[in-house]
Structure formats: structure tokens, C-alpha cells
Design a protein around this motif. Structure first.
Motif, PDB file in Angstrom:
ATOM      1  N   ARG A  46       0.828  -1.202   0.000  1.00 19.52           N
ATOM      2  CA  ARG A  46       0.000   0.000   0.000  1.00 19.52           C
ATOM      3  C   ARG A  46       0.861   1.250   0.000  1.00 19.52           C
ATOM      4  O   ARG A  46       0.585   2.209  -0.705  1.00 19.52           O
ATOM      5  N   VAL A  47       1.898   1.265   0.836  1.00 26.94           N
ATOM      6  CA  VAL A  47       2.808   2.395   0.942  1.00 26.94           C
ATOM      7  C   VAL A  47       4.240   1.897   0.839  1.00 26.94           C
ATOM      8  O   VAL A  47       4.533   0.754   1.204  1.00 26.94           O
ATOM      9  N   PRO A  48       5.163   2.718   0.318  1.00 27.97           N
ATOM     10  CA  PRO A  48       4.950   4.078  -0.177  1.00 27.97           C
ATOM     11  C   PRO A  48       4.311   4.144  -1.557  1.00 27.97           C
ATOM     12  O   PRO A  48       3.790   5.179  -1.952  1.00 27.97           O
ATOM     13  N   THR A  49       4.335   3.026  -2.326  1.00 31.43           N
ATOM     14  CA  THR A  49       3.755   3.010  -3.656  1.00 31.43           C
ATOM     15  C   THR A  49       2.842   1.795  -3.784  1.00 31.43           C
ATOM     16  O   THR A  49       3.284   0.674  -3.530  1.00 31.43           O
ATOM     17  N   PRO A  50       1.575   1.982  -4.148  1.00 36.39           N
ATOM     18  CA  PRO A  50       0.683   0.835  -4.286  1.00 36.39           C
ATOM     19  C   PRO A  50       1.178  -0.155  -5.341  1.00 36.39           C
ATOM     20  O   PRO A  50       1.714   0.232  -6.383  1.00 36.39           O
ATOM     21  N   GLU A  51       1.004  -1.445  -5.028  1.00 39.25           N
ATOM     22  CA  GLU A  51       1.414  -2.517  -5.942  1.00 39.25           C
ATOM     23  C   GLU A  51       0.372  -3.628  -5.853  1.00 39.25           C
ATOM     24  O   GLU A  51       0.074  -4.119  -4.767  1.00 39.25           O
ATOM     25  N   GLY A  52      -0.193  -3.996  -6.975  1.00 37.82           N
ATOM     26  CA  GLY A  52      -1.227  -5.018  -6.996  1.00 37.82           C
ATOM     27  C   GLY A  52      -0.684  -6.393  -6.636  1.00 37.82           C
ATOM     28  O   GLY A  52       0.451  -6.735  -6.955  1.00 37.82           O
ATOM     29  N   LEU A  53      -1.524  -7.180  -5.969  1.00 38.48           N
ATOM     30  CA  LEU A  53      -1.149  -8.529  -5.564  1.00 38.48           C
ATOM     31  C   LEU A  53      -1.402  -9.501  -6.710  1.00 38.48           C
ATOM     32  O   LEU A  53      -2.447  -9.463  -7.354  1.00 38.48           O
ATOM     33  N   THR A  54      -0.430 -10.392  -6.959  1.00 38.63           N
ATOM     34  CA  THR A  54      -0.554 -11.408  -8.002  1.00 38.63           C
ATOM     35  C   THR A  54      -0.303 -12.792  -7.396  1.00 38.63           C
ATOM     36  O   THR A  54       0.250 -12.906  -6.298  1.00 38.63           O
ATOM     37  N   PRO A  55      -0.659 -13.863  -8.116  1.00 37.66           N
ATOM     38  CA  PRO A  55      -0.379 -15.210  -7.603  1.00 37.66           C
ATOM     39  C   PRO A  55       1.113 -15.499  -7.438  1.00 37.66           C
ATOM     40  O   PRO A  55       1.481 -16.435  -6.720  1.00 37.66           O
ATOM     41  N   LYS A  56       1.967 -14.719  -8.079  1.00 39.42           N
ATOM     42  CA  LYS A  56       3.409 -14.951  -8.002  1.00 39.42           C
ATOM     43  C   LYS A  56       4.066 -14.257  -6.808  1.00 39.42           C
ATOM     44  O   LYS A  56       5.250 -14.480  -6.547  1.00 39.42           O
ATOM     45  N   HIS A  57       3.322 -13.443  -6.089  1.00 33.69           N
ATOM     46  CA  HIS A  57       3.889 -12.734  -4.937  1.00 33.69           C
ATOM     47  C   HIS A  57       4.165 -13.716  -3.786  1.00 33.69           C
ATOM     48  O   HIS A  57       3.362 -14.603  -3.498  1.00 33.69           O
ATOM     49  N   ARG A  58       5.303 -13.500  -3.146  1.00 32.26           N
ATOM     50  CA  ARG A  58       5.669 -14.287  -1.972  1.00 32.26           C
ATOM     51  C   ARG A  58       5.275 -13.524  -0.709  1.00 32.26           C
ATOM     52  O   ARG A  58       5.579 -12.342  -0.558  1.00 32.26           O
ATOM     53  N   PHE A  59       4.652 -14.228   0.211  1.00 34.24           N
ATOM     54  CA  PHE A  59       4.290 -13.683   1.511  1.00 34.24           C
ATOM     55  C   PHE A  59       5.355 -14.043   2.540  1.00 34.24           C
ATOM     56  O   PHE A  59       5.958 -15.122   2.476  1.00 34.24           O
ATOM     57  N   ASP A  60       5.557 -13.146   3.499  1.00 37.25           N
ATOM     58  CA  ASP A  60       6.331 -13.475   4.692  1.00 37.25           C
ATOM     59  C   ASP A  60       5.443 -14.363   5.545  1.00 37.25           C
ATOM     60  O   ASP A  60       4.452 -13.914   6.117  1.00 37.25           O
ATOM     61  N   ALA A 214      17.808 -10.784  12.704  1.00 40.39           N
ATOM     62  CA  ALA A 214      19.116 -10.692  13.353  1.00 40.39           C
ATOM     63  C   ALA A 214      19.862 -12.021  13.324  1.00 40.39           C
ATOM     64  O   ALA A 214      21.099 -12.044  13.341  1.00 40.39           O
ATOM     65  N   LEU A 215      19.127 -13.139  13.263  1.00 51.19           N
ATOM     66  CA  LEU A 215      19.736 -14.460  13.234  1.00 51.19           C
ATOM     67  C   LEU A 215      20.048 -14.930  11.819  1.00 51.19           C
ATOM     68  O   LEU A 215      20.226 -16.121  11.574  1.00 51.19           O
ATOM     69  N   GLY A 216      20.120 -13.989  10.891  1.00 49.27           N
ATOM     70  CA  GLY A 216      20.547 -14.317   9.538  1.00 49.27           C
ATOM     71  C   GLY A 216      19.450 -14.388   8.507  1.00 49.27           C
ATOM     72  O   GLY A 216      19.683 -14.814   7.373  1.00 49.27           O
ATOM     73  N   GLY A 217      18.223 -13.989   8.863  1.00 50.75           N
ATOM     74  CA  GLY A 217      17.120 -13.994   7.914  1.00 50.75           C
ATOM     75  C   GLY A 217      16.129 -15.108   8.135  1.00 50.75           C
ATOM     76  O   GLY A 217      14.993 -15.035   7.659  1.00 50.75           O
ATOM     77  N   ILE A 218      16.541 -16.148   8.853  1.00 44.22           N
ATOM     78  CA  ILE A 218      15.632 -17.250   9.176  1.00 44.22           C
ATOM     79  C   ILE A 218      16.113 -17.913  10.460  1.00 44.22           C
ATOM     80  O   ILE A 218      17.320 -17.992  10.730  1.00 44.22           O
ATOM     81  N   ALA A 219      15.162 -18.341  11.266  1.00 46.44           N
ATOM     82  CA  ALA A 219      15.440 -19.144  12.457  1.00 46.44           C
ATOM     83  C   ALA A 219      14.330 -20.187  12.536  1.00 46.44           C
ATOM     84  O   ALA A 219      13.472 -20.270  11.647  1.00 46.44           O
ATOM     85  N   GLY A 220      14.323 -20.980  13.591  1.00 48.49           N
ATOM     86  CA  GLY A 220      13.338 -22.055  13.666  1.00 48.49           C
ATOM     87  C   GLY A 220      11.907 -21.595  13.766  1.00 48.49           C
ATOM     88  O   GLY A 220      10.980 -22.362  13.498  1.00 48.49           O
ATOM     89  N   HIS A 221      11.707 -20.310  14.115  1.00 48.27           N
ATOM     90  CA  HIS A 221      10.343 -19.814  14.356  1.00 48.27           C
ATOM     91  C   HIS A 221       9.790 -18.967  13.227  1.00 48.27           C
ATOM     92  O   HIS A 221       8.572 -18.775  13.145  1.00 48.27           O
ATOM     93  N   ALA A 222      10.622 -18.422  12.353  1.00 47.75           N
ATOM     94  CA  ALA A 222      10.159 -17.499  11.315  1.00 47.75           C
ATOM     95  C   ALA A 222      11.246 -17.346  10.261  1.00 47.75           C
ATOM     96  O   ALA A 222      12.434 -17.563  10.533  1.00 47.75           O
ATOM     97  N   GLY A 223      10.818 -16.942   9.059  1.00 50.44           N
ATOM     98  CA  GLY A 223      11.791 -16.660   8.006  1.00 50.44           C
ATOM     99  C   GLY A 223      11.401 -17.143   6.628  1.00 50.44           C
ATOM    100  O   GLY A 223      11.971 -16.704   5.634  1.00 50.44           O
ATOM    101  N   LEU A 224      10.416 -18.050   6.531  1.00 51.62           N
ATOM    102  CA  LEU A 224      10.003 -18.539   5.216  1.00 51.62           C
ATOM    103  C   LEU A 224       9.234 -17.480   4.440  1.00 51.62           C
ATOM    104  O   LEU A 224       8.420 -16.750   4.998  1.00 51.62           O
ATOM    105  N   PHE A 225       9.475 -17.444   3.130  1.00 55.79           N
ATOM    106  CA  PHE A 225       8.660 -16.682   2.189  1.00 55.79           C
ATOM    107  C   PHE A 225       8.111 -17.663   1.168  1.00 55.79           C
ATOM    108  O   PHE A 225       8.824 -18.554   0.697  1.00 55.79           O
ATOM    109  N   GLY A 226       6.832 -17.502   0.828  1.00 53.85           N
ATOM    110  CA  GLY A 226       6.268 -18.406  -0.146  1.00 53.85           C
ATOM    111  C   GLY A 226       5.015 -17.869  -0.790  1.00 53.85           C
ATOM    112  O   GLY A 226       4.309 -17.030  -0.228  1.00 53.85           O
ATOM    113  N   THR A 227       4.734 -18.367  -1.981  1.00 57.57           N
ATOM    114  CA  THR A 227       3.479 -18.067  -2.663  1.00 57.57           C
ATOM    115  C   THR A 227       2.369 -18.908  -2.057  1.00 57.57           C
ATOM    116  O   THR A 227       2.615 -19.866  -1.314  1.00 57.57           O
TER     117      THR A 227
END
Length: 337
Positions: A46-60, A214-227
Motif C-alpha cells: 500500500r505504501v509508499p507506492t501501491p502494488e497489486g497482488l498477483t499469484p506470483k507474490h511471496r508472503f512473509d 538478526a539471526l541471519g534472515g531465518i530461524a526455527g520460528h520465522a523466516g520462510l517466504f512463499g506463494t
């Protein structure tokens, strides 16, 4: 997609967008009988520039990392004979609080971490302790953890992540890629999360969770990105497919506490997946606004991915929870046989 039965799902997403429960949503449903529904609406940013969501977008995916990566990795190690779920952490982390061999953290078991029954705290601001993955992990291992009532805990899964890396000899990032996900994919085709006061920017394509960052981008609790497709593929493979041996999968889904299996939540009072799901349903949610569920009795898998924390985490959590429940009940009403 033109099936009129699916119209209530689309309407529910549109209403949630109009209420400000997120900037964009991706919803997918699959049944073991072969039915499919998948859609995405709204904005990836939404901010700073709107960008439409597509099926190829990866979610945190945030805490979906716990069930889509960490839990199955621990179970795969058990199936390979490299650990037992009732092993104390110290069996595999001998340097865990090594200056006090009687410290209670050394007796916490892998099962207790998977079921959030360890008594370890929910979270700590590890990212404020210093810089560098190795240094921060060493501090985690030597921390004089205070124990209390058992709570849902990121610390449990951070420790499990360290166990996994030690026993596999692979990084969590490499394991994530093998499972069909990305780590720190960069801003292109990534769904934005928070305008972070600590990092001084809108987070897009790097993990929202400060400790995982801080733990390098991924740890056991969080860090995956996926469609959406990656999440559905992985969830189906884990719950209904061959990602784990049959006996291991059955152990993963077996109820351990009133509201938990191994890693996953089971259906319970006020469950995020909705009250119409069967008693043999499991699921999990993520802080950023993500969720995945599977009804093992009826053969239904569904995922609802959103960016609840964009541009701020200070949103109506209860309203979002009720929205998830509404989606789950609609899924059951449409797809349950």
C-alpha cells in the motif's frame, strides 16, 4: 473459478479488504477429491507506492515456518534415527548452558519445544543483544532462561532450529529452498509488511520478525517466504502426501495437549480454522497475517495469506481472528462432503 458456490469466499475477502483487515489476500482451497479454488485480491503493498497482488507474490509466512519447515525437519531426523522426540535438548546441544550442567533448560525435551510445554518464555528481544548469527546463537544457548507457565514460545523453535542445523549440517535457508520456499527473496514480487521503526523502512522481501532477521534472515520460528501455491503444496505433502513417512506423519498429527499436536494446533474452542472443522483438523497462523489449515477427516486443505501488519502491526487482531474463522467455516460449508 466461476462456480457460484465460491462466491461467498470472494465476498468475504472483499468485505475484509473494505474493513481494512489487510491490504491484500490470497486464498486457496484443495480437496483430496480434486476440487480447487484459488484467488488473490487487493494490494501486495500500500505504501509508499501501491502494488497489486498477483499469484506470483511471496508472503512473509512468519510462524508458518514452525510447521512447514521446523517441525517436519525434526520429525525427519527422528525417522532417520538421529534423535528421539523425548531427548533433552542438551543431548544434541551439549554447550547449552554449559557452565551449569544442572540448569533446567538442559532437561527441556524436543517434544516439549514442539508442543510449547517447556516453560520457556514466549519471546525475548534477541535482536537487541548484539550482531551476527553465531554470536546471537551463542547468547541464546548460554542465556539464564527464566521458567514459568507453559506458553506459546518462539524460543522453543529457535532452539529446535539450532538442533536441526547441527544434526543435518545444512542451513535452515538451504532446507527452506528444498521445501519450495525462499529466504530473504528481495523486494521484487514480495508482499510488504511493516514500516519498521527499528530498520527505518517498509519491510519488503526481508523477514518481518526482528529476531529472525538478526539471526541471519531465518530461524526455527520465522523466516520462510512463499506463494500461496507453495504453502498449499507443502501443507498437502505434509498432511496427506509423502513428505514424511506414514508413521511419522501420524505422530505429527496426534493430539499432545488440549490444543496442540506436534508443532500444529488441533481444533479447540475458538480455533482459528472455525468451529465447523472436524475434530481431526490441524492448522497454524503467522503474525504477519498468514494461516494454513487441514481437515484430515474430510480431506480439505486451505490457506489464507494476508499482510495484516502492513503498514503497522497495531491492528485489530480479534477482527482478523474472526475473519479467519469465517473463511474456515465457509470452506467447510462449500467443500465438506
Amino acid at each position: 473459478m466461476n462456480d457460484p458456490r465460491f462466491a461467498p469466499l470472494t465476498l468475504a475477502l472483499e468485505e475484509a479488504l473494505s474493513r481494512g483487515l489487510g491490504s491484500g489476500f490470497a486464498l486457496g482451497v484443495r480437496t483430496q477429491g480434486g476440487e480447487r479454488f484459488q484467488t488473490c485480491l487487493g494490494l501486495a503493498q500500500r505504501v509508499p507506492t501501491p502494488e497489486g497482488l498477483t499469484p506470483k507474490h511471496r508472503f512473509d509466512l512468519a510462524s508458518l515456518t514452525k510447521v512447514l519447515l521446523t517441525t517436519p525437519a525434526v520429525l525427519a531426523l527422528a525417522a532417520a534415527g538421529k534423535l528421539d522426540l523425548d531427548d533433552p535438548l542438551a543431548t544434541h546441544l551439549p554447550d547449552l548452558h554449559q557452565y551449569d550442567p544442572n540448569h533446567p533448560v538442559r532437561r527441556v525435551t524436543l517434544r516439549q519445544c514442539l508442543t510449547h510445554t517447556s516453560g520457556l518464555p514466549a519471546v525475548e528481544p534477541i535482536y537487541t543483544w548484539g550482531e551476527g548469527k553465531a554470536r546471537l546463537e551463542a547468547l541464546v544457548l548460554q542465556k539464564d532462561w527464566a521458567f514459568g507457565e507453559s506458553v506459546y514460545s518462539d524460543i522453543n523453535f529457535i532452539l529446535l532450529g539450532i538442533v536441526i542445523e547441527r544434526l543435518t549440517g545444512q542451513s535452515l535457508a538451504a532446507l527452506a529452498e528444498e521445501a519450495g520456499f525462499a529466504v530473504t527473496p528481495g523486494p521484487s514480487l514480495a508482499v510488504a509488511t511493516e514500516a519498521c521503526s527499528w530498520r527505518g523502512r517498509v519491510i519488503k522481501g526481508e523477514v518481518h520478525d526482528e529476531n529472525a532477521f538478526a539471526l541471519g534472515g531465518i530461524a526455527g520460528h520465522a523466516g520462510l517466504f512463499g506463494t500461496l501455491e507453495a504453502v498449499l503444496n507443502r501443507a498437502e505433502a505434509l498432511v496427506f502426501g509423502t513428505a514424511l513417512p506414514a508413521a511419522t506423519r501420524a505422530a505429527m498429527l496426534e493430539k499432545q495437549t488440549d490444543d496442540r499436536a506436534l508443532g500444529w494446533q488441533v481444533r479447540h474452542l475458538n480455533w482459528s480454522g472455525g468451529g465447523l472443522s472436524s475434530a481431526r483438523s490441524v492448522g497454524h497462523t503467522g503474525f504477519t497475517g498468514t494461516g494454513v489449515w487441514a481437515d484430515t477427516e474430510r480431506g480439505i486443505t486451505w490457506a489464507l495469506l494476508g499482510n495484516r501488519v502492513h503498514p503497522t502491526r497495531h491492528t485489530d487482531v480479534r477482527a482478523h481472528h474472526q475473519f479467519r474463522q469465517r473463511i474456515g467455516n465457509l470452506v467447510q460449508g462449500i467443500f465438506a462432503n
